[in-house]
Design a protein around this motif. Structure first.
Motif: not given
Length: 121
Positions: A52, A60-61, A64, A82
């Motif tokens: 990420n 982006s989250n 993930q 991350e």
């Protein structure tokens, strides 16, 4: 999907890699998810590596979370890394693309080294 799977199996057999531990880099996009699905269907028991980069905020989250959920639902091992890609790019005087590549490759190499894995799909 069977056509893709046969090509993957043929490639891995050629390089004597069907019985070795396997990492697969998965972004959550169509290409990497297709590859992951094929490896899983071939019962090669890949371990997913997802980075990420925190470059697209909520998206982006969500990527993930998508990868983590898919792996959990299919019993696939998953490792998440991350990083602050923008900060890394600024500190090292490189583009965002180069920063993301360097961060990804560095983490992949560390994971391979720690686990004695030689192959990343």
């Amino acid at each position: 999907m069977k056509h893709i799977e046969s090509h993957i199996k043929e490639f891995l057999t050629k390089y004597n890699s069907t019985e070795k531990p396997l990492f697969v880099g998965v972004s959550g996009g169509a290409d990497s998810m297709a590859l992951l699905t094929a490896l899983h269907n071939l019962q090669l028991h890949p371990t997913v590596l997802h980075v990420n980069f925190h470059l697209r905020g909520k998206e982006s989250n969500e990527d993930q979370q998508f990868v983590e959920t898919f792996c959990k639902e299919h019993g696939i091992a998953c490792r998440i890394h991350e990083c602050n890609t923008t900060e890394y790019a600024t500190q090292n005087g490189v583009s965002i693309e180069m920063a993301a590549r360097e961060l990804r490759y560095d983490w992949f190499a560390k994971e391979c080294g720690k686990n004695g894995i030689l192959l990343i799909a």
